[in-house]
Design an enzyme around this catalytic site. Sequence first.
Site, short mmCIF file in Angstrom:
data_model
loop_
_atom_site.label_atom_id
_atom_site.label_comp_id
_atom_site.label_asym_id
_atom_site.label_seq_id
_atom_site.Cartn_x
_atom_site.Cartn_y
_atom_site.Cartn_z
N HIS A 425 0.37 -0.99 -0.35
CA HIS A 425 0.35 0.01 -0.58
C HIS A 425 1.01 1.46 -0.56
O HIS A 425 0.40 2.34 0.02
CB HIS A 425 -1.17 -0.41 1.22
CG HIS A 425 -2.01 -1.21 1.55
ND1 HIS A 425 -3.14 -0.07 0.75
CD2 HIS A 425 -2.43 -2.33 0.70
CE1 HIS A 425 -4.14 -1.02 0.78
NE2 HIS A 425 -3.81 -2.50 0.73
N LYS A 616 -9.20 13.80 4.23
CA LYS A 616 -8.32 12.82 3.47
C LYS A 616 -7.43 12.67 5.23
O LYS A 616 -7.16 13.58 6.11
CB LYS A 616 -7.26 12.50 2.01
CG LYS A 616 -6.62 14.03 2.17
CD LYS A 616 -5.59 13.57 1.14
CE LYS A 616 -7.16 14.19 -0.34
NZ LYS A 616 -6.93 12.54 -1.00
N ARG A 617 -6.78 11.71 5.06
CA ARG A 617 -5.22 12.21 6.68
C ARG A 617 -4.95 13.02 6.40
O ARG A 617 -4.49 13.76 4.98
CB ARG A 617 -5.16 10.64 6.06
CG ARG A 617 -5.89 10.01 7.39
CD ARG A 617 -6.57 9.87 8.76
NE ARG A 617 -5.50 9.99 9.69
CZ ARG A 617 -4.63 9.06 10.91
NH1 ARG A 617 -5.72 8.13 10.20
NH2 ARG A 617 -4.44 9.09 11.59
N LYS A 622 0.60 14.42 1.76
CA LYS A 622 -0.68 14.72 1.03
C LYS A 622 -1.15 16.51 0.57
O LYS A 622 -1.59 16.96 -0.19
CB LYS A 622 -2.13 14.24 1.07
CG LYS A 622 -2.09 13.04 1.56
CD LYS A 622 -3.52 12.10 2.82
CE LYS A 622 -3.15 11.02 2.70
NZ LYS A 622 -3.80 9.83 1.71
N THR A 724 -7.98 6.75 -2.88
CA THR A 724 -9.61 6.50 -2.57
C THR A 724 -10.85 7.73 -2.82
O THR A 724 -12.36 7.33 -3.41
CB THR A 724 -10.45 5.40 -2.57
OG1 THR A 724 -9.68 5.45 -0.96
CG2 THR A 724 -9.66 3.70 -2.66
N LYS A 728 -14.34 8.68 -5.28
CA LYS A 728 -15.90 8.85 -4.63
C LYS A 728 -16.19 10.15 -4.82
O LYS A 728 -17.19 10.59 -5.64
CB LYS A 728 -15.77 9.03 -3.10
CG LYS A 728 -15.32 7.75 -2.32
CD LYS A 728 -14.88 7.70 -1.09
CE LYS A 728 -13.93 6.89 -0.59
NZ LYS A 728 -13.29 7.31 0.98
#
Length: 875
Positions: A425, A616-617, A622, A724, A728
Amino acid sequence: MSSANTPPSSKRASNAASKTSSTGKTAAKRTTRNSSTKTSSTKATTKSSTSTKSSAAAKTKAKTSKAQPVATGVDHESLASGVARQIRYGLCSTEKDQSQLFDALALALKEQMLDEWRETRLKDNDFKQKQVAYLSLEFLMGRALGNALLNLDLTEQGRQVLAQYASELEAVEEYEHDAGLGNGGLGRLAACFLDSCASLDLSVTGYGIRYQYGMFAQKIVDGYQIERPDYWLRDGNPWEVRRAHRTVSVPFFGHTHTYEDNTGRRHHVWQAGQTVLAVPHDMPIPGYRNGRINTLRLWKAEADDDFNLAEFNDGDYTESVAAKNLAEQITMVLYPNDASENGKELRLRQQYFLSSASLQDLINRHLDKFGNDFSQFSANNVIQLNDTHPSIAVPELMRLLMDKHGLGWDEAWQITSSSVAYTNHTLLPEALERWSVPMVAHMLPRIMEIIFEINARYLEQVAHQWPGDCQKLAQMSIIEEGPVQHIRMAYLAIVASFSVNGVAALHTKLLKAGLFNDFYQLWPEKFNNRTNGVTPRRWLAYCNTQLSTLISKRLGDDWVTDLSKLAALNAFTADHQFVKQWAEVKQANKQVLANFVEQECGVSFDAKMMFDVQVKRIHEYKRQLLNIMHVIHLYQRILSGDTQGMVPRCVLIGGKAAPGYAMAKQIIKLINNVAHMVNSDPVVTPYLRLAFLPNYNVSAMEKICPGTDLSEQISTAGKEASGTGNMKFMMNGALTIGTLDGANVEMIEEVGEENFFLFGLKADEVEALKPHYNPSEIIARSQALQGVLNMLEGGHFNLVEPNIFDDIINAIKDPNDQWMLAADFDDYCRAQQQVAKTYQNQSQWQQMSIRNAAASGRFSSDNTIEGYRDHIWMK
Ligand SMILES: *Cc1c(COP(=O)(O)O)cnc(C)c1O
């Protein structure tokens, strides 16, 4: 923000008496399409039809035909009487408040599922279909009620039953606690996979841990993240069934010895210092209207009866009873680290506990059917490892087969290495698990011996492949040398697996070329890509009923089980009526989201403005920081009167930081401080508003993605394995601004670059720039970036809190900044201007929105799971 941040958990914790729905959805707005498909079949006919289906026929059916609404229908009367009975006898209650109604409806629904759940299990125990065990330390399930009603085709009936109690479904749903048994994407992926496996009629059991405390609840106090324990089981869990008769026992500590029996055979004995009971608690996973109910089996740790018997015998009764807590600690709490390893001893205990319990369960099922003949074990079972977290299952399976069931090494290895498959992952080095050899040797002595033996035999293969290359041996060894030896868990997983997969095309390519290149050279055939996906049931049909209804009016509802059908939406981009309706649905969903933001953040969002969202986290890779730098840039432009071509926008950022991740927490504080300045300036708010959403979780995302115009997927290229959240949003018609990273690459392939706002360095450019990255040069050339840095350095957002953002400022200017914020900033601003320009042309924007939803079919987790089924599990 401040006091307006309401409690993050479900309504039960806050105000059980509240009657209003916070979702803003009303019964009138919801579709009633289910009522027309109400079945007339009885339970009895349903049973016989499901039990006679051959698995092959069922497979084809699930793949090619539309949903079978008759398979699980129950009439309104039985659900109504079930609810009444649950209130009266199940809950023994005289009250009918909404919290009680939630329990009663959930219990009645579970009861409706019990027959088909049992039949599914009985059928699967025949092993006609290969059995898949999906081992994962995380399952981020969220709420189950709305999803179960949808999949069982009972939404309308549920609504009618609640109407008898003068309650609305949306209001009652708010009383369910999210099952937050995961951190983020990895755990949510496992949850989407379970839905797809059941809906594709695959016999897949999820194995996980029943954490008593799931992912912490996040509160924001003075702009800072505060963590609160998430005791999601406080009010009980109506969905679970405790199956005490399947309890197994897991050994820890102690020592090993060997002896030879009178035939000369050597036996290994692990004399455990402690054993802990693993008690299964099962949750039903209903397929989409196909009669299959799979199982999520969550293990709870309990003290063995003779736990610390010695102390008991010594007469220290209270000490002995208190020791029970030590056993139960194992499943007490989820480690809240996303994309970083923790290294704590208790975490290793969790990993071994899950792995051992699940494998014993598999073997017990095998013994029930085949006795002690293991020749067909790997033909009948696959064990899919969701990252390396459960990879201690490799030596554990060897141990169980050899020490408990008498197999020799070669036979046990043959079975293990043809049953286990591993999903990687992440490429981030800080996330790669390494366990210290002394710790493992102490806690799991027999397991340590087996790992050494696996390594010795495997290194012979390496030596054969690269004769005389000692460096290769050291580099590829499962054991990393150093002052303390460590076990490289990813290497252990690769060596033992018949399949190693990445989770997006780019990610797999980078794995093969970089991190796992040596292994790719040794075993190219093991490596494959399975791009992640999300379930279209929860992430479109359930969470966006208005859009679903609109789509189904034009296309029928086959898309729910075959999302590629959405491609037909492209035919309607010039249909003015359809485009108008598409825009109206988005507008209504934006109002729902605005209400949610007002309630959770105390910030007023105007649905006429563009909704720009990053949830998101919180992690440096990110790049929430890049987003906030752009917000500061817009803020400066507004203050200086430069609002030419600016589109009014509401920026929403949400996500949890790992409690020990100081930089991520500082970023949250910065977002909140910027929000305070932006939202309190009446010159600014007509153009720009900013909110930090506390406690981002699955049920929040269900309200967020339908109401989003612009999805932010802006990670440093090469760092996001897949993503992901991006999928969505796309499914719900948001446009994406993003880098060429993770599954964004494939999203662009599907939708075309002209329908995506692409910016930034590519993965190879990031790597090439690293050695001579020079942010100060970039800053000197960029006025926009200078403006942002001046404002941060001038303390504009922290006048009364000097220096709190110094680490952030230094990170942007650091030549070693891995995340290359300065490098991508100008191009990000350029892409954002392109976004604004496009948004001003609403008919173009709406067309692009339709094209995005139409192109999202590839990202159904049904598609992903068909890939696992055809290329890994059933191969
Ligand atoms: C989908 C989802 C994620 C994953 O989001 P990414 O943007 O892919 O990191 C994390 N948390 C929740 C609650 C989700 O629903």
